[in-house]
Scaffold this motif. Structure first.
Motif, short mmCIF file in Angstrom:
data_model
loop_
_atom_site.label_atom_id
_atom_site.label_comp_id
_atom_site.label_asym_id
_atom_site.label_seq_id
_atom_site.Cartn_x
_atom_site.Cartn_y
_atom_site.Cartn_z
N MET A 199 1.15 -12.76 -0.47
CA MET A 199 0.86 -11.75 0.54
C MET A 199 -0.58 -11.27 0.37
O MET A 199 -1.01 -10.91 -0.72
N ALA A 200 -1.32 -11.30 1.44
CA ALA A 200 -2.72 -10.84 1.41
C ALA A 200 -2.77 -9.32 1.35
O ALA A 200 -1.97 -8.64 1.98
N ILE A 201 -3.69 -8.83 0.58
CA ILE A 201 -3.88 -7.39 0.46
C ILE A 201 -4.69 -6.91 1.66
O ILE A 201 -5.76 -7.45 1.96
N GLU A 202 -4.17 -5.91 2.35
CA GLU A 202 -4.86 -5.35 3.52
C GLU A 202 -5.64 -4.12 3.10
O GLU A 202 -5.12 -3.25 2.39
N LEU A 203 -6.90 -4.04 3.54
CA LEU A 203 -7.76 -2.90 3.24
C LEU A 203 -8.26 -2.29 4.53
O LEU A 203 -8.57 -3.00 5.49
N SER A 204 -8.37 -0.98 4.56
CA SER A 204 -8.90 -0.31 5.75
C SER A 204 -10.42 -0.19 5.64
O SER A 204 -10.99 -0.23 4.55
N ASP A 205 -11.07 -0.03 6.78
CA ASP A 205 -12.51 0.15 6.80
C ASP A 205 -12.90 1.41 6.03
O ASP A 205 -13.90 1.43 5.31
N GLU A 206 -12.10 2.46 6.16
CA GLU A 206 -12.37 3.72 5.46
C GLU A 206 -12.35 3.52 3.95
O GLU A 206 -13.21 4.02 3.23
N LEU A 207 -11.37 2.78 3.48
CA LEU A 207 -11.25 2.50 2.05
C LEU A 207 -12.47 1.72 1.55
O LEU A 207 -13.03 2.04 0.50
N ILE A 208 -12.89 0.74 2.31
CA ILE A 208 -14.06 -0.07 1.93
C ILE A 208 -15.31 0.80 1.92
O ILE A 208 -16.12 0.72 0.99
N GLU A 209 -15.47 1.67 2.90
CA GLU A 209 -16.64 2.55 2.95
C GLU A 209 -16.67 3.51 1.75
O GLU A 209 -17.73 3.75 1.17
N LEU A 210 -15.52 4.05 1.37
CA LEU A 210 -15.46 4.94 0.21
C LEU A 210 -15.86 4.20 -1.07
O LEU A 210 -16.63 4.72 -1.88
N GLY B 95 2.89 -0.06 1.57
CA GLY B 95 3.88 -0.72 0.73
C GLY B 95 3.28 -1.79 -0.18
O GLY B 95 3.96 -2.72 -0.58
N GLN B 96 2.00 -1.64 -0.49
CA GLN B 96 1.32 -2.59 -1.36
C GLN B 96 1.24 -2.04 -2.78
O GLN B 96 1.31 -0.84 -3.00
N ASN B 97 1.06 -2.94 -3.73
CA ASN B 97 0.90 -2.56 -5.12
C ASN B 97 -0.45 -1.87 -5.29
O ASN B 97 -1.49 -2.42 -4.92
N ARG B 98 -0.46 -0.67 -5.87
CA ARG B 98 -1.68 0.10 -6.00
C ARG B 98 -2.74 -0.64 -6.82
O ARG B 98 -3.90 -0.65 -6.48
N TYR B 99 -2.31 -1.26 -7.90
CA TYR B 99 -3.24 -2.01 -8.75
C TYR B 99 -3.88 -3.16 -7.97
O TYR B 99 -5.08 -3.40 -8.06
N GLU B 100 -3.08 -3.88 -7.19
CA GLU B 100 -3.60 -5.01 -6.42
C GLU B 100 -4.56 -4.54 -5.32
O GLU B 100 -5.55 -5.20 -5.02
N VAL B 101 -4.27 -3.39 -4.71
CA VAL B 101 -5.18 -2.83 -3.70
C VAL B 101 -6.52 -2.51 -4.34
O VAL B 101 -7.58 -2.89 -3.81
N GLU B 102 -6.50 -1.84 -5.49
CA GLU B 102 -7.76 -1.48 -6.15
C GLU B 102 -8.53 -2.73 -6.58
O GLU B 102 -9.74 -2.82 -6.40
N LYS B 103 -7.83 -3.70 -7.11
CA LYS B 103 -8.47 -4.95 -7.56
C LYS B 103 -9.15 -5.66 -6.39
O LYS B 103 -10.30 -6.09 -6.48
N GLU B 104 -8.45 -5.79 -5.27
CA GLU B 104 -9.02 -6.46 -4.10
C GLU B 104 -10.16 -5.65 -3.51
O GLU B 104 -11.18 -6.21 -3.08
#
Length: 66
Positions: free
Chosen positions: A1-12, A45-54
């Motif tokens: 499953m690909a990790i989805e990131l929002s534009d806001e998250l990337i900007e932060l 519903g994504q893994n927090r660690y995987e979101v931060e890593k990506e």
């Protein structure tokens, strides 16, 4: 499953990374990124660690097509 990131998250994360590179990362900025990662992971519903890593990979080591 690909990790989805929002534009806001990337900007932060981009802001935090710039501050860190200049030796000026503030607690406020760091907390904002961590809070946003946690909220995003819970909301999607994504893994927090995987979101931060990506997120860090995308901002700090982007692939040429990103």
């Amino acid at each position: 499953m690909a990790i989805e990131l929002s534009d806001e998250l990337i900007e932060l994360e981009e802001r935090a990374w710039q501050e860190q590179q200049h030796g000026a990362l503030t607690v406020k900025t760091a907390n904002a990124v961590q809070d946003a990662i946690t909220a995003h992971a819970e909301a999607t519903g994504q893994n927090r660690y995987e979101v931060e890593k990506e997120l860090k990979r995308v901002v700090r080591h982007p692939k040429p097509d990103e």
